[in-house]
Design a protein around this motif. Sequence first.
Motif, short mmCIF file in Angstrom:
data_model
loop_
_atom_site.label_atom_id
_atom_site.label_comp_id
_atom_site.label_asym_id
_atom_site.label_seq_id
_atom_site.Cartn_x
_atom_site.Cartn_y
_atom_site.Cartn_z
N ALA A 1 0.84 -1.20 0.00
CA ALA A 1 0.00 0.00 0.00
C ALA A 1 0.87 1.25 0.00
N PRO A 2 0.40 2.28 -0.68
CA PRO A 2 1.18 3.53 -0.76
C PRO A 2 1.11 4.30 0.56
N LEU A 3 1.79 3.78 1.61
CA LEU A 3 1.77 4.41 2.92
C LEU A 3 3.10 5.11 3.18
N ALA A 4 3.08 5.99 4.15
CA ALA A 4 4.32 6.66 4.56
C ALA A 4 5.23 5.65 5.26
N ASP A 5 6.53 5.97 5.30
CA ASP A 5 7.50 5.04 5.88
C ASP A 5 7.22 4.77 7.35
N ASP A 6 6.56 5.72 8.03
CA ASP A 6 6.30 5.54 9.46
C ASP A 6 5.38 4.36 9.72
N TYR A 7 4.61 3.92 8.70
CA TYR A 7 3.65 2.85 8.90
C TYR A 7 4.17 1.48 8.44
N ARG A 8 5.47 1.39 8.11
CA ARG A 8 5.98 0.13 7.55
C ARG A 8 6.99 -0.55 8.51
N HIS A 9 6.84 -0.27 9.79
CA HIS A 9 7.89 -0.73 10.69
C HIS A 9 7.55 -2.02 11.42
N GLY A 10 6.41 -2.60 11.28
CA GLY A 10 6.14 -3.82 12.03
C GLY A 10 4.90 -4.51 11.54
N ALA A 11 4.54 -5.50 12.33
CA ALA A 11 3.40 -6.32 11.96
C ALA A 11 2.09 -5.66 12.34
N MET A 12 2.14 -4.65 13.23
CA MET A 12 0.91 -3.97 13.62
C MET A 12 1.11 -2.47 13.52
N ILE A 13 0.25 -1.85 12.81
CA ILE A 13 0.30 -0.40 12.65
C ILE A 13 -0.89 0.21 13.37
N SER A 14 -0.64 1.21 14.21
CA SER A 14 -1.70 1.86 14.98
C SER A 14 -1.80 3.33 14.57
N LEU A 15 -3.00 3.74 14.32
CA LEU A 15 -3.27 5.13 13.97
C LEU A 15 -4.34 5.66 14.92
N ALA A 16 -4.19 6.92 15.36
CA ALA A 16 -5.12 7.51 16.34
C ALA A 16 -5.61 8.86 15.86
N THR A 17 -6.88 9.10 16.12
CA THR A 17 -7.47 10.40 15.82
C THR A 17 -8.31 10.85 17.02
N GLU A 18 -8.48 12.17 17.17
CA GLU A 18 -9.30 12.74 18.23
C GLU A 18 -10.41 13.56 17.59
N LYS A 19 -11.65 13.25 17.95
CA LYS A 19 -12.79 13.88 17.31
C LYS A 19 -13.79 14.36 18.36
N SER A 20 -14.45 15.48 18.04
CA SER A 20 -15.56 15.96 18.87
C SER A 20 -16.82 15.24 18.42
N VAL A 21 -17.55 14.67 19.38
CA VAL A 21 -18.72 13.85 19.05
C VAL A 21 -19.91 14.29 19.90
N VAL A 22 -21.11 13.92 19.43
CA VAL A 22 -22.34 14.16 20.17
C VAL A 22 -22.80 12.83 20.76
N ARG A 23 -22.90 12.78 22.08
CA ARG A 23 -23.32 11.56 22.75
C ARG A 23 -24.82 11.30 22.51
N GLU A 24 -25.25 10.09 22.88
CA GLU A 24 -26.65 9.73 22.70
C GLU A 24 -27.58 10.60 23.52
N ASP A 25 -27.09 11.14 24.66
CA ASP A 25 -27.92 12.01 25.49
C ASP A 25 -27.86 13.46 25.04
N GLY A 26 -27.20 13.72 23.89
CA GLY A 26 -27.14 15.07 23.36
C GLY A 26 -25.93 15.87 23.82
N LYS A 27 -25.16 15.35 24.79
CA LYS A 27 -24.00 16.07 25.28
C LYS A 27 -22.85 15.97 24.29
N ILE A 28 -22.03 17.01 24.26
CA ILE A 28 -20.87 17.04 23.38
C ILE A 28 -19.66 16.54 24.14
#
Length: 923
Positions: free
Chosen positions: A252-279
């Motif tokens: 896959a055309p990935l950056a070199d940082d993602y080719r270092h092992g058998a498991m690649i982990s990626l993380a993102t942080e997102k603002s979400v709306v909960r089921e009770d309407g709270k942010i």
Amino acid sequence: MTFSVGRNAASRMRSLGAKAIGALLTGLVLGAGLSLSVLAWSLLEVRDRQLFLAATDSVLPWVALFGALSLGCLAFSMIRMLVAFGRRASARAERITDVLRGRISDLAEAQRVAQEVIEALPNPIYFKAANGRHIGADEAWQKLFGVSRSAFISSTVCEFYSSQTEVAAAPRSLARIIRKNPLKQTFRTTISTAAGERVESTHQKAAFVRTDGSDAGLIGTIINVVARRETEFCDMLGCSREDLIGKTIRDAPLADDYRHGAMISLATEKSVVREDGKIGWDKRIVSVVSDRKGKPVYLLCAAEDITDRKLGEQRQAMEQAITCVLAESETATEAIANILQSICQAMEWQAGMYWIVDREAGELRNGESWGLDAPELREFMAERAKQAEQLVPTGAQGVVQRVYLTGQPVWMASLAREPGVAADLAARAGLQGVMAFPVVFGSKVLGVMEFYHREAPQPNDALLTTLRSIGGQTGQYLVRIEAEVALKIAAVPDALTKLPNREIFNQRLDHAYIQAQRRGTRIAVMFIDIDHFKTVNDTLGHEAGDTLLREIASRLTENLRASDTVARLGGDEFVVLLEDVSDPMYLSSLAKKLIEALSASFVISGNECQVTASIGSSAYPDDCEDTTTLIKNADTAMYRAKEMGRNGFQFYNELMNTTSVERLTLESGLRQALEKNELVLHYQPQIDIRTGQLTGLEALVRWKHPDMGLVPPAHFIQVANETGLIVPIGEWVLQTAFATRKSWERPGTRNLTVAVNLSRRQFMHGSLLKDIERVLSETGCSAEGIAVEITESMVMHNPERAVKLISSLKSIGLNVVIENFGTGYSSLSYLQRFPIDALKIDRSFMDIAGDSGNESIARAIIAMAHSLKLRVIAGGVETREQVDFLRDHGCDEIQGHYVSKPLAAADAFAFMQERSRNISSVS
């Protein structure tokens, strides 16, 4: 198909109209023929029976013919009219048909556009009627569920999910909630697609109503969360979905940082709306697990709630921003505006306002504000800024008022019922909630900060703690800025003289006092008051007075050491601070030097004028132990110098303090004298110097003190003037003197006058004339028997007003006398205009023994008065020598101990009777 139906209907309408017209015409013709036949038959039958005369037989055929023609014409007209009516009806039907065709075409076009827009949306959309049955869906919905619209339309959720009752229950319950509270609602669930997959999805629903407000149904959309996360995953890797399908991690055309092992982990942080309407905030981690060959085997997905951490970072960033604002802002206005903007941007709030505590007005008023650049928001903030919150509790308390009264933050999730907030403008701006917290210094609330937002998140303890901290920081900043401003004002010298002002002097005095304590040295303070400055100010004008003050400041500075401080306290009062005074007698020599310097003539605007100075001095540690007492003692000594005749100097001593205590005691007793009827009037006779005849009496007030005995006015009139007690005393004198004069009305006493002295406050009071008229009316005294005595300085204070007032007094019959004449600065031009009756020579000019100056002044006053046709009265006459001098130079009347001392009312009446029986010239 719609248009074909319209055309067939029009054709049928025309066909039915034509048939109706034909049937009507046929009926009319048949009716006419039948009528003619009946008529002909009747005539023949009558003729056969010989009921008509022979002459009539020849007319009947013609009558029948005429009737037939008339009926025919009538039938023809009706036929033409009906044909024309049919044509017009047909034309109108054509026009209506055209309009209907146009509207149907427009409606069809609008439906087509709406359908295309809905079909173009990527998310499935569906519609429900008020009865819960589906009335429409888009193409995306068909693809997701694999069900045609024809099978879906008119079904309910229960019918569609007949085997999954729990799946159908949630939408039905939510639909009921939406109809009761018509807002957008969001919930998450898992659905089954046409391929049998279980897909996590987000459902959003909203109610819509008809024009009359009745429930029309619901509109909903379904968002495939899996597809959205797949897109986010591809965005995170920087690849498209097609780039990854069927490839290994290494291919896959990935950056070199993602080719270092058998498991690649990626993380993102997102603002979400909960089921009770709270942010909230989620951290989503996606790990790709591959085998040894690099082929992905499976994915590991994890989600972490990081709301607390994100809010903490948000609060930390906000606090740092506020700290920078307070450090960089130069003014309170700039700081408040920047704080509002920083908090709004950090918390993603839409607007903020600062409310200032106005304690004089008793309200909280809007100061600074900040908001996003939106017309609806600007309109809301402009309207909100017009409101004011009361500082005291009221019936309907708004957020700002509650914050001020409680000193605690207040959070409101809805503005619908918030007092003082225009709910319609808030709704138009999309605002839902409000947050407010106090700006405090210690326990004192200095103001309130108020913020508006479009979401309705719930507050948390950490945020409230942060806002309290910001409120405390801001309060400390405002107090510090206020102190700095006050310090700058204090550092500004007196604008007129450029000398230090009171604040600077007090600072230097405090510093000198501390140094004197440490070193064991002496410091002194001199209070300087300019005598008769008001006379110069009133005579030459305020500009001349200001120039004189500048000249005085210059002379004082020139005659002091460089280490001494001279300051102007205000008006014509100056104060001098002297440090390191080794010899107390230095103060005496310095005071004499300053008095001589100020006694020299001043040339102001081309006019030469002279003033004097009264100086009082006090020293530390000789006279006191603190600076407050030091200043008070110097002030007391200065007033003692004025009492001693002005143009002099006095050291402070304990005797002065004793005198001050005695003065306070005198003032307290004088306040009770009126209530206890301790004041009395004595009357001193006035006689004609040539005939010895009694001409009048002057009423003189005395205080019959229970301990001190009969107190003359010289001992208490000054205190009465300074405290304002002279006003009720003057009122009492008028009442008593007028009533006494009324009681003395006997034959032969009509020409006697009782003179009363008016104080400066009485003369300047606007209601003097009305007060005198009222007392005359109440006592029944005649105005011709009363004379009012006013001083020369009183009339010259405002000559124009004095002329009008004296004229008014004369108009009601009173006699007017100017007393103490010769001690003031009367203008002869004004003296001619005063409608007075007499002048009274001041008693100071009666010391004529060996004093040619007093003799000259007395002669001049007598001559001038007579030239103005005024009577002359001499007061304070005590010797035969004075009587002879006054008689020789034409004085008219005399008063003093040579004639009689002041007498009580009964003794004065006896004196009158005795004098009327034994009239003789003064011998």
